[in-house]
Write a protein that holds these residues in place. Sequence first.
Motif, PDB file in Angstrom:
ATOM      1  N   UNK A 228       0.835  -1.200   0.000  1.00  0.00           N
ATOM      2  CA  UNK A 228       0.000   0.000   0.000  1.00  0.00           C
ATOM      3  C   UNK A 228       0.870   1.250   0.000  1.00  0.00           C
ATOM      4  N   UNK A 229       1.966   1.198   0.746  1.00  0.00           N
ATOM      5  CA  UNK A 229       2.870   2.335   0.780  1.00  0.00           C
ATOM      6  C   UNK A 229       3.532   2.603  -0.551  1.00  0.00           C
ATOM      7  N   UNK A 230       3.683   1.567  -1.372  1.00  0.00           N
ATOM      8  CA  UNK A 230       4.262   1.745  -2.707  1.00  0.00           C
ATOM      9  C   UNK A 230       3.240   2.293  -3.692  1.00  0.00           C
ATOM     10  N   UNK A 231       1.954   2.110  -3.401  1.00  0.00           N
ATOM     11  CA  UNK A 231       0.898   2.554  -4.313  1.00  0.00           C
ATOM     12  C   UNK A 231       0.382   3.933  -3.941  1.00  0.00           C
ATOM     13  N   UNK A 232       0.192   4.181  -2.650  1.00  0.00           N
ATOM     14  CA  UNK A 232      -0.407   5.425  -2.178  1.00  0.00           C
ATOM     15  C   UNK A 232       0.667   6.427  -1.786  1.00  0.00           C
ATOM     16  N   UNK A 233       0.344   7.702  -1.917  1.00  0.00           N
ATOM     17  CA  UNK A 233       1.278   8.747  -1.504  1.00  0.00           C
ATOM     18  C   UNK A 233       1.382   8.811   0.009  1.00  0.00           C
ATOM     19  N   UNK A 234       2.463   9.379   0.495  1.00  0.00           N
ATOM     20  CA  UNK A 234       2.636   9.522   1.943  1.00  0.00           C
ATOM     21  C   UNK A 234       1.557  10.420   2.529  1.00  0.00           C
ATOM     22  N   UNK A 235       1.075  11.387   1.734  1.00  0.00           N
ATOM     23  CA  UNK A 235       0.021  12.278   2.223  1.00  0.00           C
ATOM     24  C   UNK A 235      -1.272  11.503   2.458  1.00  0.00           C
ATOM     25  N   UNK A 236      -1.602  10.597   1.547  1.00  0.00           N
ATOM     26  CA  UNK A 236      -2.819   9.804   1.729  1.00  0.00           C
ATOM     27  C   UNK A 236      -2.659   8.844   2.895  1.00  0.00           C
ATOM     28  N   UNK A 237      -1.507   8.196   2.993  1.00  0.00           N
ATOM     29  CA  UNK A 237      -1.267   7.285   4.112  1.00  0.00           C
ATOM     30  C   UNK A 237      -1.426   8.015   5.437  1.00  0.00           C
ATOM     31  N   UNK A 238      -0.916   9.223   5.519  1.00  0.00           N
ATOM     32  CA  UNK A 238      -1.024   9.998   6.762  1.00  0.00           C
ATOM     33  C   UNK A 238      -2.470  10.396   7.025  1.00  0.00           C
ATOM     34  N   UNK A 239      -3.198  10.741   5.969  1.00  0.00           N
ATOM     35  CA  UNK A 239      -4.595  11.135   6.116  1.00  0.00           C
ATOM     36  C   UNK A 239      -5.442   9.992   6.670  1.00  0.00           C
ATOM     37  N   UNK A 240      -5.124   8.765   6.263  1.00  0.00           N
ATOM     38  CA  UNK A 240      -5.939   7.612   6.647  1.00  0.00           C
ATOM     39  C   UNK A 240      -5.910   7.337   8.140  1.00  0.00           C
ATOM     40  N   UNK A 241      -4.759   7.551   8.778  1.00  0.00           N
ATOM     41  CA  UNK A 241      -4.602   7.153  10.169  1.00  0.00           C
ATOM     42  C   UNK A 241      -4.327   5.664  10.264  1.00  0.00           C
TER      43      UNK A 241
END
Length: 593
Positions: free
Chosen positions: A508-521
């Motif tokens: 998931x970290x390779x697919x999604x941006x760090x901003x989205x990962x952070x937004x998700x919680x």
Amino acid sequence: MDRTASETTIETWVAAFGAALDRHDIDAVLDLFEPDGFWRDLAALTWNVYTADGRDAIRAMLSACLERIAPTAWNIDQPLGSNNGVDQALLSFRTRTARCSAILRLRGGRCWTLLTAVSELIGFEETTRARRTSGAPPRYERGRPDWRTERDRRTTELGFAQQPYCVIVGAGQAGLGLGARLKQLGVPTLIVDKRERPSDTWRERYATLSMHSPVWYDHMPYLPFPETWPRFASKDRVADWLDAYATIMDLDIWAGANCVGSQYDEALGTWRLSIIRGGRSIELRPTQLVLATGFWDAPYVPDIPGRDRFAGPQRHVADVREMERCDGLRSIVIGAGTSAHDIAAQLWEAGANVTMIQRSPTIVMRIDSLLPAVEIYDTDTPAPKPPTELADLLAASIPSRLMPQFQAPFIAAIKAKDADFYEGLSKAGFLYDFGADGGGFFTRGMQDPSGFYIDVGASELIINGDVAVRSGVSVASICERSVVLSDGVELPADFIVYATGYQKLAQAGAILSSEIIQKLGPIGGIGSGVRRDPGPWTGETRNVWKPTRQQGLWFHNGNFGLMRFFSRILALQIKARHAGLPTPIYGIEQFRF
């Protein structure tokens, strides 16, 4: 027919409950619940997976949802009897957009727990049973393509001339099951997987792996295993089944397709997915993106001092396949969870001298002792069993906070029945417990699915001394032909296997941006505060099977049983958006309706 006291109690409650909801009298509804009662909702009222814990939480949920969802026409479909003063029933009802099911538990005439779950969308039902497609042409026409020609055309166009509405990343059992649900709902869906076959996620694992849950719990959506299927199938038979399932369910799959990045277009409300397939770069533009790759998806090997100077082979358990004869090979297995037990047994069968390094206690339960926990699914026994759909609802109707309480009698029975087994483990030096809350394997799976073993035979090897155990220690350093433990003991070693788990959400970290990962919680866990499941308490698996804080992004995960049940809940949420139905979400902050 005379009504039992339990049935009368249920009828009185349901009549009062339905009337109070129809007149939007929240106070009257709350009076029908225990002060600490629970209402768990699966996308019926909240368009979320949400548990309201106590009257205040129920009031808040109803204040937000009741008028716009309008649950009505409550009916008792089937009384489920009374046990220890708890009356149970299967109910049905409808909302403005859906038909729904419910499981009710009453104590002393008031509701202890209520589960409500969406079952189907009105006007957008699955093409199953009476609604199945004809298959045969309605009439003969010149130039009419046959099924195969039309199927090949659709396959060629999907992802190019026609963009899928939904892309599922991951073609294991979770991705295939969800893809099958969406297909029957008429949602254009493409499943992509970097492996060459959907089954390779199973084929590529160690040779001795088999299912640790029984066949009658593991059925896939629409296509149950045959009556001849083994109770605990080997990984290769599971792989064969997944390949067959993908074909029979006519799923659109891009194998060998690696999703390497994504961007979300806020203006268009679509994703831009970067796919590498056959050396070619392709962009997909779905509206909905589902990650079904599992949470723990990249091998984790601890950086132990001296690891680079070890003279023998060392592998993570994910990289172990077939085991050649290794008579007398001094093998160290670092870890004491499921894969550690399985690989230790495989090494012993190959003739190795095996020592397991156990840092902390492991939850261990014998497979035969666990089977009664899922006996409601057990169609092998002569006693009548409910349909799988009802069994799934009953299993889902237990709120997370009550799970330890529900499991306590069962755990106590296991401790008594298997006292000699646990005494044998202790004498062998193996550390075990039943989890911080005493709920055993069942609650651990919700909190942090690691540190447990469902015994299918490796524990006997430990008890008999065939597999040695060094517990309460870790590996402090590695030498050329040995490992040094944290207590200073040095063990000779020819081969090291790291059964040390996996990194979380690496793909998931390779697919999604760090901003989205952070937004998700946090993703996964219920906020129990136990092990790798930090609080605060949520009572539901975070970000899974429900809307996330990123528009159009979903996660689908779980064992075969959870995957089967929640694939419907998730598919109906996606179909509702595909159909343009209103889906006002309750219970998630910072989410744009």
